[in-house]
Design a protein around this motif. Structure first.
Motif, PDB file in Angstrom:
ATOM      1  N   VAL A  28       0.463  51.622  62.545  1.00 44.52           N
ATOM      2  CA  VAL A  28       0.411  52.869  63.313  1.00 44.52           C
ATOM      3  C   VAL A  28       1.837  53.421  63.472  1.00 44.52           C
ATOM      4  O   VAL A  28       2.749  52.679  63.866  1.00 44.52           O
ATOM      5  CB  VAL A  28      -0.204  52.629  64.711  1.00 44.52           C
ATOM      6  CG1 VAL A  28      -0.184  53.909  65.542  1.00 44.52           C
ATOM      7  CG2 VAL A  28      -1.628  52.092  64.572  1.00 44.52           C
ATOM      8  N   ALA A  29       2.018  54.697  63.145  1.00 38.86           N
ATOM      9  CA  ALA A  29       3.337  55.320  63.326  1.00 38.86           C
ATOM     10  C   ALA A  29       3.570  55.506  64.822  1.00 38.86           C
ATOM     11  O   ALA A  29       2.764  56.148  65.510  1.00 38.86           O
ATOM     12  CB  ALA A  29       3.392  56.652  62.598  1.00 38.86           C
ATOM     13  N   THR A  30       4.659  54.949  65.328  1.00 39.02           N
ATOM     14  CA  THR A  30       4.894  54.983  66.777  1.00 39.02           C
ATOM     15  C   THR A  30       6.113  55.810  67.160  1.00 39.02           C
ATOM     16  O   THR A  30       6.278  56.160  68.329  1.00 39.02           O
ATOM     17  CB  THR A  30       5.082  53.559  67.321  1.00 39.02           C
ATOM     18  OG1 THR A  30       6.118  52.928  66.555  1.00 39.02           O
ATOM     19  CG2 THR A  30       3.799  52.748  67.206  1.00 39.02           C
ATOM     20  N   ALA A  31       6.975  56.100  66.202  1.00 37.05           N
ATOM     21  CA  ALA A  31       8.159  56.916  66.522  1.00 37.05           C
ATOM     22  C   ALA A  31       8.647  57.599  65.257  1.00 37.05           C
ATOM     23  O   ALA A  31       8.445  57.096  64.145  1.00 37.05           O
ATOM     24  CB  ALA A  31       9.269  56.039  67.099  1.00 37.05           C
ATOM     25  N   ILE A  32       9.262  58.757  65.446  1.00 35.45           N
ATOM     26  CA  ILE A  32       9.840  59.489  64.312  1.00 35.45           C
ATOM     27  C   ILE A  32      11.168  60.068  64.777  1.00 35.45           C
ATOM     28  O   ILE A  32      11.288  60.538  65.914  1.00 35.45           O
ATOM     29  CB  ILE A  32       8.862  60.576  63.813  1.00 35.45           C
ATOM     30  CG1 ILE A  32       9.344  61.181  62.489  1.00 35.45           C
ATOM     31  CG2 ILE A  32       8.643  61.688  64.837  1.00 35.45           C
ATOM     32  CD1 ILE A  32       8.256  61.957  61.755  1.00 35.45           C
ATOM     33  N   ARG A  33      12.182  59.985  63.917  1.00 33.11           N
ATOM     34  CA  ARG A  33      13.490  60.532  64.304  1.00 33.11           C
ATOM     35  C   ARG A  33      14.233  60.955  63.046  1.00 33.11           C
ATOM     36  O   ARG A  33      13.894  60.534  61.926  1.00 33.11           O
ATOM     37  CB  ARG A  33      14.303  59.506  65.105  1.00 33.11           C
ATOM     38  CG  ARG A  33      14.659  58.258  64.353  1.00 33.11           C
ATOM     39  CD  ARG A  33      15.097  57.129  65.302  1.00 33.11           C
ATOM     40  NE  ARG A  33      14.979  55.841  64.628  1.00 33.11           N
ATOM     41  CZ  ARG A  33      15.999  55.157  64.128  1.00 33.11           C
ATOM     42  NH1 ARG A  33      17.239  55.615  64.239  1.00 33.11           N
ATOM     43  NH2 ARG A  33      15.818  54.009  63.503  1.00 33.11           N
ATOM     44  N   GLY A  34      15.240  61.766  63.243  1.00 31.73           N
ATOM     45  CA  GLY A  34      16.093  62.148  62.134  1.00 31.73           C
ATOM     46  C   GLY A  34      16.977  60.988  61.744  1.00 31.73           C
ATOM     47  O   GLY A  34      17.406  60.203  62.600  1.00 31.73           O
TER      48      GLY A  34
END
Ligand code: SF4
Length: 697
Positions: A28-34
């Protein structure tokens, strides 16, 4: 718990093409950042894509194939199996192709900018069928054409260099909303002492933060560039050595711009002559001191009748003052042509077989409203019988929306839409296919705002029964009996071949390595035109363009007035006296993200911004409900009364989903299908309207 970090690329229609890091825990994708290590992204995503997980796991995602069970436009569907969906589509397309495959039309644009999920397997499929070609003009083709006439290619100043400029003209764009990472460089330049000048009829968020703002009438930027050239020549603020060595046609240009006095320029642009003088002298004198002057021109100003010419004229300015000698000087509209794409290999146009009876036909996506309503004729060819829409939302985005909706409502039109959500276009589909989002598939990205190829690795498994576009067209090809080996290429193989390895700009490019590292910076030299070498026919910056003459255009910079303005269409302006533009709303990206509640909440509902004087003249106060209309249609909005638009201008920040507005309409009810001077693009910001207060309800 199994946690990993996956390297990804932002797929959206934005020049920044950010490198992203996606944290995945137990699938499960839990975080996204540059990605903090990517020089352009520098760890920052915009507010839209920072919410990408909300969009990916949105409860409204289309997760299964569906077929229509109600009237077109109502969005009533029933779930079906993939087998039923693919068989239905293949049967219908085969039956149309038997009498004329050109009656089948692909319709796609930049819903993803990826080389794999964009036009690779899809174009192989449509070429093999012999379908109509699509002229993908809706966004940038006018400016691209203008730039190519002047400097030969969609190339320019490296975004990373802008922070070293001493003067930056931000012309026709609002980078805080739509080119954030350029704006970060511009701010850095300002911290180091640079002067920032915004040129925009609307005092946008960006213009608010620049030291200076000039607000010409919409559609008059070409004239402003001519006026600047006049002053540069008159006051000898020129780099004669650069002009002599690396430009073509200066003598003719000098004669042409002699006509464009500051007084004439000011009258055309609706600004003071002193502002024209000031801007030209600031540009010329800064360059004459040996300092870097740079122009970030953006696509807003080319959405008018003379939009191609406007970009052409602006692109002539750096050569006059020798700005290209500096890595931080010059002009940037797009870096797109810097990338050695292998489009022929990806799209396989060789699979297309035209014959004398059925010559190839191209439909302009910007006139889809009219073209869907055309009958079979000798000039047009066969009426369009099937449209396959992917990476696009034409019912909300294409101009003159009522005509577009009327076309898609045709009962005899077979429409297939590959989508994530039930957009305005999905509501007209016969078959809807669930497409994967960027976190669920492989891709590789060029960009139009910097010089990096960015890799996208899948972070999570496809949700529901969603499939990548590439896989959907692969399966359709099988159903249609296409047995060419290219239809078996995997996404990884497509990505690996998307760019030429060993090209002068990709000397050490290797897909396997890029997948691991995340990106590859092109080997474009700094200051690529410091010693000429423009990719024009003459190798010079062409003030005089023989190609333009051959294409039926004025070979010298000139001014082409708007279709609709007080000056160019006075009769129309008596009925509809206000110019309207519809630039991007900061939290939307075209129509992507409008259905993400947290982003839509910041806007609440569609707004129309009016100058306080125009509002007073109509008895409108801030917060009133207003109607904007012209001969093509109308829309309702909430009035914002400010001094940000110049007098006579209204601004409808866009692009709203029609179905999410109280009247199920958006600004494209008011736009038209007439095309720009070059590039066959729509003139979205070349529109007159009238506005009145209406009762609230
Ligand atoms: S939309 Fe643009 S700024 Fe936002 S994350 Fe994507 S590439 Fe970056």
């Amino acid at each position: 718990m199994n946690t990993r970090v996956v390297r990804a690329a932002c797929p959206h229609d934005c020049p920044d093409t950010c490198a992203m890091l996606v944290t995945v825990t137990d699938g499960v994708a839990t975080a996204i950042r540059g990605d903090p290590d990517h020089p352009n992204t520098a760890g920052v995503l915009c507010t839209k894509v920072a919410r990408y997980l909300e969009r990916t796991y949105h409860s409204d995602r289309i997760l299964h194939p569906m077929k229509r069970i109600g009237p077109k436009g109502q969005g009533q569907f029933a779930q079906i199996s993939w087998d039923e969906a693919l068989d239905t589509i293949a049967d219908r397309l085969q039956s149309i192709a038997k009498h004329d495959p050109r009656a089948i039309l692909p319709y796609s644009f930049a819903g993803t900018m990826g080389a794999v999920q964009g036009e690779s397997m899809a174009m192989r499929f449509f070429h093999r069928i012999g379908a109509s070609q699509l002229d993908r003009t809706i966004c940038s083709s006018a400016g691209g054409a203008g730039l190519r006439y002047s400097i030969g290619a969609k190339m320019g100043t490296d975004t990373e260099q802008f922070e070293h400029a001493r003067l930056i003209l931000i012309w026709g764009g609002n980078p805080i909303a739509s080119n954030l990472h350029f704006w970060m460089r511009a701010q850095e330049a300002r911290r180091k002492g640079a002067v920032l000048v915004a040129i925009d009829p609307y005092r946008s968020l960006t213009a608010e933060k620049c030291q200076h703002h000039i607000a010409p009438l919409p559609g008059t930027d070409a004239a402003l560039a001519l006026g600047i050239m006049h002053v540069l020549v008159r006051d000898n603020l020129l780099d004669h050595d650069y002009i002599a060595r690396y430009t073509l046609g200066f003598d003719q240009l000098r004669e042409r711009v002699a006509e464009w006095t500051p007084a004439r320029t000011a009258a055309t642009c609706g600004i003071d002559a002193a502002r024209v003088e000031w801007l030209a002298r600031l540009y010329g004198e800064t360059a004459a001191r040996g300092e870097a002057v740079a122009i970030r021109v953006n696509y807003g100003l080319q959405r008018v009748r003379g939009g191609g010419m406007a970009v052409r004229n602006i692109a002539c300015l750096p050569a006059l003052v020798g700005a290209w000698r500096h890595a931080a000087g010059g002009v940037l509209l797009s870096s797109g042509d810097s990338f050695p794409r292998r489009s022929d290999w990806l799209e396989r146009p060789d699979l297309y077989r035209a014959d004398a009876l059925r010559p190839a036909r191209t439909i302009n996506m910007s006139t889809i409203g009219d073209d869907l309503l055309r009958a079979t004729s000798h000039d047009f060819g066969p009426a369009i019988e099937a449209v396959i829409v992917y990476n696009a939302n034409p019912v909300a985005v294409a101009p003159e929306s009522a005509r577009v909706a009327q076309g898609f409502a045709r009962s005899d039109l077979f429409t297939v839409v590959l989508e994530h959500f039930r957009t305005d276009t999905v509501d007209y589909a016969d078959i809807v296919l669930p497409a994967t989002t960027q976190l669920e598939h492989v891709d590789v990205h060029a960009t139009y705002g910097h010089q990096y190829i960015v890799a996208n690795n899948p972070a999570i498994a496809p949700l529901g029964e969603a499939k990548p576009n590439s896989e959907i067209f692969r399966l359709l090809a099988q159903r249609m009996g296409f047995d060419e080996p290219c239809f078996a290429d995997s996404d990884d193989e497509l990505a690996a071949q998307a760019f030429e390895a060993g090209h002068v700009y990709t000397k050490n490019y290797d897909w396997q390595d890029v997948k691991l590292r995340g990106w590859y910076k092109l080997d474009v030299p700094p200051a690529p035109f410091a010693e000429g070498g423009f990719p024009t026919p003459s190798g010079k910056c062409e003030f005089y363009s023989e190609r333009m003459l051959q294409d039926g255009l004025d070979p010298l910079p000139t001014y082409i007035p708007p279709y609709e303005s007080v000056a160019s269409a006075p009769d129309l302006a008596r009925q509809y006296p206000l110019a309207m533009i519809s630039p991007p709303q900061r939290n939307f990206l075209n129509t992507t993200f409008v259905n993400v509640q947290s982003l839509r909440d910041t806007e609440g509902e569609p707004h129309l911004e009016l100058h306080v004087d125009d509002a007073n003249a109509r008895g409108i106060v801030d917060g009133d409900r207003v109607r904007a209309w012209n001969g093509r249609g109308e829309m309702l909005a909430r009035a914002r009364v400010t001094d940000r638009p110049r007098r006579g201008l209204v601004v409808a920040l866009s692009i709203w989903w029609k179905k999410l507005a109280s009247d199920r309409k958006n600004a494209n009810e008011l736009t038209h299908q007439r095309l720009t001077d070059m590039g066959r693009a729509p003139a979205f910001y070349d529109v007159l309207v009238q506005v009145e207060k209406v009762p609230d309800h």
